[in-house]
Motif scaffolding. Structure first.
Motif: not given
Ligand code: GLC
Length: 436
Positions: A254-265, A246-251, A108-111, A119-125
Motif C-alpha cells: 500500500s505504501e508503493e501505491c501511495e507513492e505512485l499516486q503522489a507521483r501521478i498527482k 495498476a500493477l502495484a495494486d496487485r503486486f 506494455v507489462t500491464r497490457w 501466462i502473465g501473472k507470475a511474469r508481471a509479478a
C-alpha cells in the motif's frame, strides 16, 4: 493484404530475433534497444505470449543496481557499430550504454498481463519491482524541480534524436574534442534521412561527457551540457506511472501505491509548465535557460495518452491536430509541417513513426476523440500497406524513410491489426483500439 502483411511482420520479428531479444533492424541497429523492445513485445504478444515476456525480461537483464535501465544492451559485440560498448565504457555486465529512453515498459507489462492473465501473472509479478526501481530512478535523478517533469540529458534519450526542439540546447555542446569516427548508418541509409554530421558530433561529445563523469547520473543531471524537460518523456512517464499503479495494486504494497499516486498527482499538478499559449500545445523546455522551445511535435499529442489537460488545452491541441491534418496527407508528422525546420524525410524532423502514432491514437480514443484516434490508426496501416515495414514514413507522400524490415513497425502492425478486428469486448484491454 492484411494477412500477407501480418505474415511478413511476424517474419521480420523472427528474423530480427537474436535469441531472447530483438534488434530494431539488422545491421543499422544490431543490439537491444530499450523502448523498441517494449513495443516489440506488443507484436510478439499477438502470436507468442511467452516470447513477448521474454523480450522485456532480457531488456531488464541490463538494469543497473540503482534502477537505471539503459537505452542499449550490448548482448554481443558487433565491431562495425559506432558508438559500441567500448566507447560508452560503462563497465557493466551485460555491457550497456549510459543513457536511458522513454519508459514504456510498465504500460506494455500491464497490457500483456491483461491480455493473458494465465501466462502473465507470475511474469508481471517478477517484473513489477524492476519497473518500480526504474521509475524511482527517474524520480530521484531526473526531476530537478521536484515537479514530476523529467529531464533528458542526451537527444538519444528522448527517442526523438534530432527533433528540432533540441537544436538550440545542442548548439551549446562543445564538440572540439570529438575525434574522427565512421558512421555506419550513412553506408546503409540515405544521408538526407539521417541526422547531420554536426548533430552526430554533438551526440558523441555528450557521450564523452557522461563517460568523463563515470556515468554518475546525479552529476550529469546537475551539470551536463544538454538538459531539457522533454514533453515526450514526461508524458510517457506519467502514463507509465498510471499503469505501474495498476500493477502495484496487485503486486505491491500500500505504501508503493501511495507513492505512485503522489507521483501521478505531482506530474498532473505541474504539467502546465510544459504548456505554451504561443503554440497552443505542450512542448519541451530548456532546463538551462528555462526557455520554452515553442515547437509542436508529435510528442505534444501524447497529452491524451498521459491523460492531462483541461478543456482549454484539449481544444487547442485538437485545433493543432486539424491544422496539421490540413497540411499533410498522413498523420501524425513528428514535427510541425508549418515550421521552417520541417523536413518530411529527415528522421524526427517530420516523418511519421508508427510507435508514436500508436500512443497518440490510444490516448485520443481513451479521451473520447474517437474519430481522430481512428484516423491515426488508419493512416498508420495505410502507409505500411503502401511502403512496407520501414523505420518511418513521409507524412506528405507515405513513402518509407530510414531503415527497412523494422521490428517496431512490424510489431505495431500486428498489434493494431489484431486489435482492429478484436471481437471480444469483454476482455479488459487498456490499449485496445476500436474497430473502424
Ligand atoms: C533511433 C530512434 C530511436 C530508436 C532507435 C532504434 O535512434 O530515434 O527512437 O530507439 O533508433 O530503433
Amino acid at each position: 493484404m492484411t494477412r500477407s502483411l501480418s505474415k511478413k511482420a511476424r517474419d521480420i520479428l523472427l528474423l530480427n530475433d537474436h535469441g531472447g531479444y530483438t534488434v530494431p533492424a539488422a545491421e543499422l541497429y544490431p543490439y537491444q534497444w530499450n523502448w523498441d523492445s517494449a513495443f516489440v513485445a506488443l507484436g510478439f504478444a499477438v502470436f507468442n505470449h511467452d516470447r513477448a515476456w521474454q523480450e522485456l525480461e532480457t531488456l531488464f537483464s541490463g538494469q543497473w543496481d540503482d534502477g537505471f535501465l539503459p537505452h542499449i544492451i550490448f548482448h554481443v559485440d558487433d565491431s562495425g557499430y559506432f558508438p559500441g560498448a567500448a566507447v560508452w565504457g560503462t563497465n557493466k555486465t551485460p555491457q550497456t550504454s549510459g543513457i536511458t529512453q522513454p519508459p514504456v515498459a510498465a504500460s506494455v507489462t500491464r497490457w500483456l498481463l491483461n491480455t493473458n492473465e494465465k501466462i502473465g501473472k507470475a511474469r508481471a509479478a517478477a517484473l513489477y519491482p524492476k519497473l518500480l526501481a526504474w521509475h524511482r530512478w527517474f524520480h530521484t535523478y531526473r526531476d530537478p524541480l521536484k515537479n514530476g517533469l523529467v529531464l533528458c540529458v542526451h537527444p538519444w534519450e528522448s527517442g526523438r534524436d534530432n527533433s528540432p526542439e533540441w537544436d538550440a540546447p545542442a548548439a551549446r555542446v562543445d564538440t572540439s574534442s570529438v575525434e574522427p569516427y565512421r558512421r555506419r548508418d550513412l553506408a546503409l541509409v540515405d544521408q538526407g534521412m539521417r541526422p547531420s554530421n554536426q548533430e552526430y558530433d554533438q551526440y558523441i561529445a555528450l557521450l564523452q561527457h557522461g563517460r568523463s563523469q563515470n556515468w554518475n547520473h546525479a552529476a550529469i543531471a546537475d551539470t551536463g551540457p544538454f538538459r531539457v524537460f522533454d514533453v515526450g518523456m514526461s508524458m510517457i512517464l506519467l502514463r507509465a506511472n498510471r499503469d505501474l499503479l495498476a500493477l502495484a495494486d496487485r503486486f505491491g504494497t500500500s505504501e508503493e501505491c501511495e507513492e505512485l499516486q503522489a507521483r501521478i498527482k505531482l506530474s498532473e499538478d505541474n504539467i502546465h509548465y510544459l504548456w505554451s499559449d504561443a503554440i497552443g500545445a505542450y512542448g519541451s523546455r530548456d532546463a538551462k535557460t528555462g526557455n520554452h522551445f515553442e515547437m509542436v511535435t508529435s510528442a505534444s499529442f501524447l497529452a491524451f495518452y498521459a491523460g492531462v489537460g483541461g478543456d482549454r488545452e484539449r481544444a487547442a491541441l485538437m485545433a493543432n491536430f486539424e491544422r496539421i491534418d490540413g497540411m499533410v496527407r498522413y498523420m501524425m508528422p513528428s514535427f510541425d509541417p508549418a515550421h521552417p525546420k520541417f523536413d518530411p524525410i529527415r528522421y524526427w524532423c517530420g516523418p511519421i513513426w508508427a510507435v508514436v502514432n500508436k500512443m497518440i491514437a490510444l490516448g485520443l480514443i481513451e479521451m473520447g476523440h474517437t474519430k481522430a484516434g481512428q484516423r491515426i490508426v488508419r493512416d498508420t496501416c495505410s502507409i505500411i500497406e503502401q511502403s512496407g515495414f520501414r523505420e518511418s514514413y513521409s507524412p506528405v507522400t507515405g513513402e518509407g524513410t530510414g531503415g527497412s524490415d523494422f521490428s517496431w513497425t512490424a510489431a505495431i502492425w500486428l498489434h493494431l491489426s489484431e486489435n482492429r478486428s478484436a471481437t471480444s469486448p469483454g476482455v479488459a484491454v487498456p490499449h485496445k483500439l476500436e474497430p473502424e
